[in-house]
Design a protein around this motif. Structure first.
Motif, short mmCIF file in Angstrom:
data_model
loop_
_atom_site.label_atom_id
_atom_site.label_comp_id
_atom_site.label_asym_id
_atom_site.label_seq_id
_atom_site.Cartn_x
_atom_site.Cartn_y
_atom_site.Cartn_z
N THR A 109 -5.01 -10.74 -3.09
CA THR A 109 -3.74 -10.14 -2.70
C THR A 109 -2.76 -11.20 -2.20
N GLY A 110 -3.30 -12.28 -1.61
CA GLY A 110 -2.44 -13.39 -1.19
C GLY A 110 -1.74 -14.03 -2.37
N ILE A 111 -2.48 -14.18 -3.47
CA ILE A 111 -1.89 -14.74 -4.69
C ILE A 111 -0.80 -13.81 -5.23
N LEU A 112 -1.06 -12.50 -5.23
CA LEU A 112 -0.07 -11.53 -5.70
C LEU A 112 1.21 -11.59 -4.86
N ALA A 113 1.03 -11.67 -3.53
CA ALA A 113 2.20 -11.69 -2.63
C ALA A 113 2.96 -13.00 -2.73
N LYS A 151 3.23 -14.85 -5.48
CA LYS A 151 3.77 -15.15 -6.82
C LYS A 151 4.54 -14.00 -7.48
N TRP A 152 4.12 -12.74 -7.24
CA TRP A 152 4.66 -11.68 -8.08
C TRP A 152 5.31 -10.49 -7.36
N ILE A 153 4.86 -10.13 -6.18
CA ILE A 153 5.32 -8.88 -5.57
C ILE A 153 5.64 -9.06 -4.10
N ASN A 154 6.65 -8.36 -3.61
CA ASN A 154 6.99 -8.41 -2.19
C ASN A 154 5.78 -8.04 -1.34
N ALA A 155 5.57 -8.79 -0.27
CA ALA A 155 4.40 -8.56 0.58
C ALA A 155 4.41 -7.15 1.19
N GLU A 156 5.59 -6.69 1.62
CA GLU A 156 5.64 -5.37 2.29
C GLU A 156 5.36 -4.25 1.30
N LYS A 157 5.74 -4.43 0.03
CA LYS A 157 5.47 -3.42 -0.99
C LYS A 157 3.98 -3.38 -1.34
N LEU A 158 3.39 -4.57 -1.50
CA LEU A 158 1.95 -4.65 -1.77
C LEU A 158 1.16 -4.04 -0.61
N TYR A 159 1.61 -4.35 0.60
CA TYR A 159 0.99 -3.82 1.82
C TYR A 159 1.04 -2.28 1.81
#
Length: 461
Positions: free
Chosen positions: A58-62, A64-72
């Motif tokens: 999830t750290g890699i996703l946040a 490189k690709w997606i806003n951290a608050e949205k992924l959260y």
């Protein structure tokens, strides 16, 4: 709305959605579902398994690709769905897989919540060092409040604890989409190797004897970290079998008593700078390990009546045991590594304690308790003698009835009752922690360094 208040609310809910069931799930497992003890150990191993890979992914996703608050927010919504489904599961092995999925969604949100707070505070030109700790402490308060709500509403052995977690996670997930944007930093380039992306470079530190020793001991101590979370509440709850303890407030509201541990945690954080300055990192780590010995030992000899002071003291000691090792260990890693490997090394420290250590402790403790410290009773007379009661004692009959066990005409029980020898269980944990403490004190040779002194001075200021 004030940024710090919004982050405080996020921190509060972050740990609320976990604590709603974490401390009380053993009562649901052993009391309501009547499942085997050996299988219960694997439930707490799910947190360790998920911690091995999900935070990194999830750290890699946040990054490189997606806003951290949205992924959260997405992760919490998925976690909520699993919580709503969990009460429908009636098989212990299926329950394990469902909990594992829930932990794969939840565990990475701990790191993401910190990342969101750091980014938002920096973007709002706040001092992270000064302003983040008061925000994070509300996470522990959320943990305590969730424990209290689950207990006071009479749900510590019911499926409703999962619904409480699910509803609150749903609210947190939706709330997350209103937080300030934390856009991807693009720190991970396309040229970054697989080893670099997953922080595996830190494993090179095992070539250094002192670092290898530290990480190995971290793993073994990590095996003890979740034991009282896993078994503490059901240990106190099972005193209701004994007539002289059954009506005591401590037994009925066991979760409230255990919440002293989290209250202590918030207080001992404040004492860490003094202890580090006075004793140095190694001695503080040894103090933390000694506190684990006391934590288990006091449980072994305590009871809800004349031994209540030992139960309460054990909960107070927990704050020192948990905080001192985590923070002093993190400082040791910080001051013993280069900037290039520092972040990966911190991740490795967490992986060894909350990952490999948690899996090891959960699996071994579950097997050990079921194999050596649990006895099945099939006769009302033998069961009554065990708890110092009479075969027709109302407390004993009520206890059996709550477990769905009837007494047959010949005195046999319609289903065997498993009784755990809690004194021996906690004593074995005590001996385990003592061995680790003594070996660490003797084998881990470490002198206070200038880098450590600077880090400690930074904490004090």
């Amino acid at each position: 709305m004030n940024v710090k208040f919004r982050l405080t609310l996020m921190s509060f809910m972050q740990f609320f959605v976990w604590a709603a069931w974490l401390i009380t799930i053993a009562n649901y497992w052993f009391g309501t579902k009547q499942w085997a003890g050996a299988d219960f150990g694997i439930i707490f191993s799910t947190m360790g398994i998920a911690s091995l890979f999900m935070p990194t992914l999830t750290g890699i996703l946040a990054d490189k690709w997606i806003n951290a608050e949205k992924l959260y927010g997405i992760l919490h919504l998925l976690y909520a769905v699993v919580m709503f489904y969990l009460p429908q599961v009636n098989d212990p092995h299926t329950f394990f897989w469902v909990i594992l999925v829930a932990m794969c969604f939840y565990m990475p949100t701990i790191a993401l919540s910190n990342s969101i707070s750091y980014t938002t505070l920096k973007n709002s030109e706040f001092d992270v060092v000064k302003d983040f700790p008061p925000i994070r402490v509300w996470g522990t308060i959320g943990f305590i409040v969730a424990m209290w709500i689950t207990n006071l509403t009479g749900n510590k052995a019911s499926a409703n604890q999962f619904y409480i977690a699910g509803v609150s996670a749903l609210a947190l997930g939706l709330y997350s989409f209103t937080l300030p944007a934390c856009k991807p930093s693009k720190l991970i380039s396309d040229k970054t190797t697989f080893v670099q992306k997953f922080g595996l470079e830190a494993f090179k530190l095992f070539s250094d004897y002192k670092m290898a020793l530290f990480f190995i001991f971290s793993m073994f101590l990590g095996g003890a970290l979740q034991l009282t979370n896993a078994y503490g509440d059901v240990f106190l709850d099972e005193f209701k079998m004994f007539p002289k303890y059954a009506d005591l407030y401590v037994v009925k509201r066991s979760t409230l008593i255990l919440s002293i541990s989290q209250i202590s945690e918030t207080l001992f954080i404040l004492a860490i700078p003094f202890f580090l300055k006075r004793f140095g990192i190694k001695k503080v780590m040894v103090i933390a390990m000694t506190a684990w010995v006391l934590r288990f030992g006091l449980f072994a000899f305590g009871n809800p009546a004349d031994g209540l002071w030992m139960i309460i003291l054990s909960c107070i000691v927990y704050g020192m045991a948990f905080d001192f090792f985590n923070i002093s260990g993190s400082l040791f890693v910080e001051t013993s590594t280069t900037p290039k490997t520092r972040s990966s090394a911190q991740g490795l420290f967490m992986m060894m304690t909350n990952g490999f250590g948690a899996v090891f402790g959960s699996l071994v403790s579950g097997w050990m308790i079921d194999r050596f410290f649990t006895k099945a009773y099939t006769n009302i007379q033998a069961t009554a003698e065990l708890v110092g009661s009479q075969p027709n004692d109302q407390h004993l009959l009520t206890f059996l009835s709550n477990k769905g066990i009837n007494v047959l005409a010949n005195g046999d029980l319609s289903r065997a009752i498993d009784v755990k020898d809690w004194h021996s269980i906690w004593l074995s944990f005590t001996i385990y922690a003592l061995i680790i403490t003594v070996l660490f004190a003797l084998m881990f040779k470490h002198k206070h360094t200038r880098a450590e002194q600077k880090a400690i001075e930074a904490i004090n200021h």
